[in-house]
Design a protein around this motif. Structure first.
Motif, short mmCIF file in Angstrom:
data_model
loop_
_atom_site.label_atom_id
_atom_site.label_comp_id
_atom_site.label_asym_id
_atom_site.label_seq_id
_atom_site.Cartn_x
_atom_site.Cartn_y
_atom_site.Cartn_z
N PHE B 33 0.89 -1.12 0.01
CA PHE B 33 0.02 -0.20 0.05
C PHE B 33 0.79 1.20 0.08
N TYR B 35 0.51 5.27 1.01
CA TYR B 35 -0.26 6.36 1.59
C TYR B 35 0.55 7.68 1.61
N GLN B 37 0.28 11.24 4.00
CA GLN B 37 -0.30 11.92 5.00
C GLN B 37 -0.02 13.44 4.90
N LEU B 43 -4.47 10.88 6.38
CA LEU B 43 -3.76 9.84 5.97
C LEU B 43 -4.75 9.35 4.99
N LEU B 45 -4.99 6.65 1.50
CA LEU B 45 -4.45 5.63 0.38
C LEU B 45 -4.55 6.27 -0.80
N TYR B 48 -3.11 0.73 -3.87
CA TYR B 48 -2.48 -0.70 -3.33
C TYR B 48 -2.48 -1.76 -4.57
N PHE B 91 3.91 7.21 3.00
CA PHE B 91 4.10 5.75 3.61
C PHE B 91 3.90 4.68 2.63
N ARG B 95 1.42 -6.12 4.02
CA ARG B 95 0.60 -7.33 4.68
C ARG B 95 0.66 -8.62 4.22
N GLU B 102 -2.58 -7.60 10.07
CA GLU B 102 -2.61 -6.02 9.96
C GLU B 102 -1.71 -5.70 9.08
N GLN B 103 -1.61 -4.41 8.74
CA GLN B 103 -0.73 -3.85 7.79
C GLN B 103 0.60 -3.28 8.80
N PHE B 105 3.67 -0.65 8.84
CA PHE B 105 4.03 0.56 7.83
C PHE B 105 5.67 0.77 7.82
N GLY B 106 6.15 1.37 6.80
CA GLY B 106 7.44 1.84 6.67
C GLY B 106 7.49 2.97 7.53
N PRO B 107 8.78 3.62 7.59
CA PRO B 107 9.09 5.12 8.39
C PRO B 107 8.46 6.24 7.73
#
Lengths: 112, 114
Positions: B33, B35, B37, B43, B45, B48, B91, B95, B102-103, B105-107
């Motif tokens: 995915f 995203y 923000q 946030l 999407l 994906y 982001f 998953r 759950e998903q 997330f990267g930093p």
């Protein structure tokens, strides 16, 4: 279109207090709901995931509940600590393998 | 596992330049995915992928944005040409295929377009 709302937008509490964060969603036909934590300048960390068939999930001092029929979820934090200070986001997934729709988050500050 | 890896972590560029953001999902995860923000919109999407195939790109704001996933371990999000309103944190999340997971997330990549 699914809409997710979180109340309050910000919350400041003294250390040791128990607190509740609220999340509501407009379409109750969800697949699951997930609570995340985001620290400033960082990514999201998954806290709890509640499947649509479940009523609650617990992890340590955290407890999340789900009431699909009313379109609500709560995140309960027991005995809050300064390290709990962060933004908490809830997100719903409407069907298997689909997009997450996020709320705007609750910014929590726990004061020592 | 190192988690979801994103690069660069910060990008500053000038309006009109091409920007490429990169993501390496967690090994074995088949859904990825992207995203965005911002303070104004929260946030959102963008797009994906399941098994490297784009499933829903309805969140991609306009034709200046494109995303690819050439294999299971790499994805790019490209903005060409970039504009100041593209400034945001982007982001990537992944998953497993199981629906109940759950998903992760990267930093994030903080993009600033001047």
């Amino acid at each position: 279109k699914q809409e997710v709302t979180q109340i309050p937008a910000a919350l400041s509490v003294p250390e040791g207090e128990n607190l509740v964060l609220n999340c509501s969603f407009t379409d109750s036909a969800i697949y699951n709901l997930q609570w995340f934590r985001q620290d400033p300048g960082k990514g999201l960390t998954s806290l709890l995931l509640i499947q649509s068939s479940q009523r609650e999930q617990t992890s340590g001092r955290l407890n999340a509940s789900l009431d699909k029929s009313s379109g609500r979820s709560t995140l309960y934090i027991a005995a809050s600590q300064p390290g709990d200070s962060a933004t908490y986001l809830c997100a719903v997934e409407e069907s298997s393998g689909s997009r997450l729709t996020f709320g705007e988050g609750t910014q929590l500050t726990v004061n020592p | 596992d190192a988690g979801v890896i994103q690069s660069p972590r910060h990008e500053v560029t000038e309006m009109g330049q091409e920007v490429t953001l990169r993501c390496k999902p967690i090994s074995g995860h088949n859904s990825l995915f992207w995203y965005r923000q911002t303070m104004m919109r929260g946030l959102e999407l963008l797009i994906y992928f399941n098994n490297n195939v784009p499933i829903d790109d309805s969140g991609m704001p306009e034709d200046r944005f494109s995303a690819k996933m050439p294999n299971a371990s790499f994805s790019t999000l490209k903005i060409q040409p970039s504009e100041p309103r593209d400034s945001a944190v982007y982001f990537c999340a992944s998953r497993p295929t199981s629906s109940y997971n759950e998903q992760f997330f990267g930093p994030g990549t903080r993009l600033t377009v001047l």
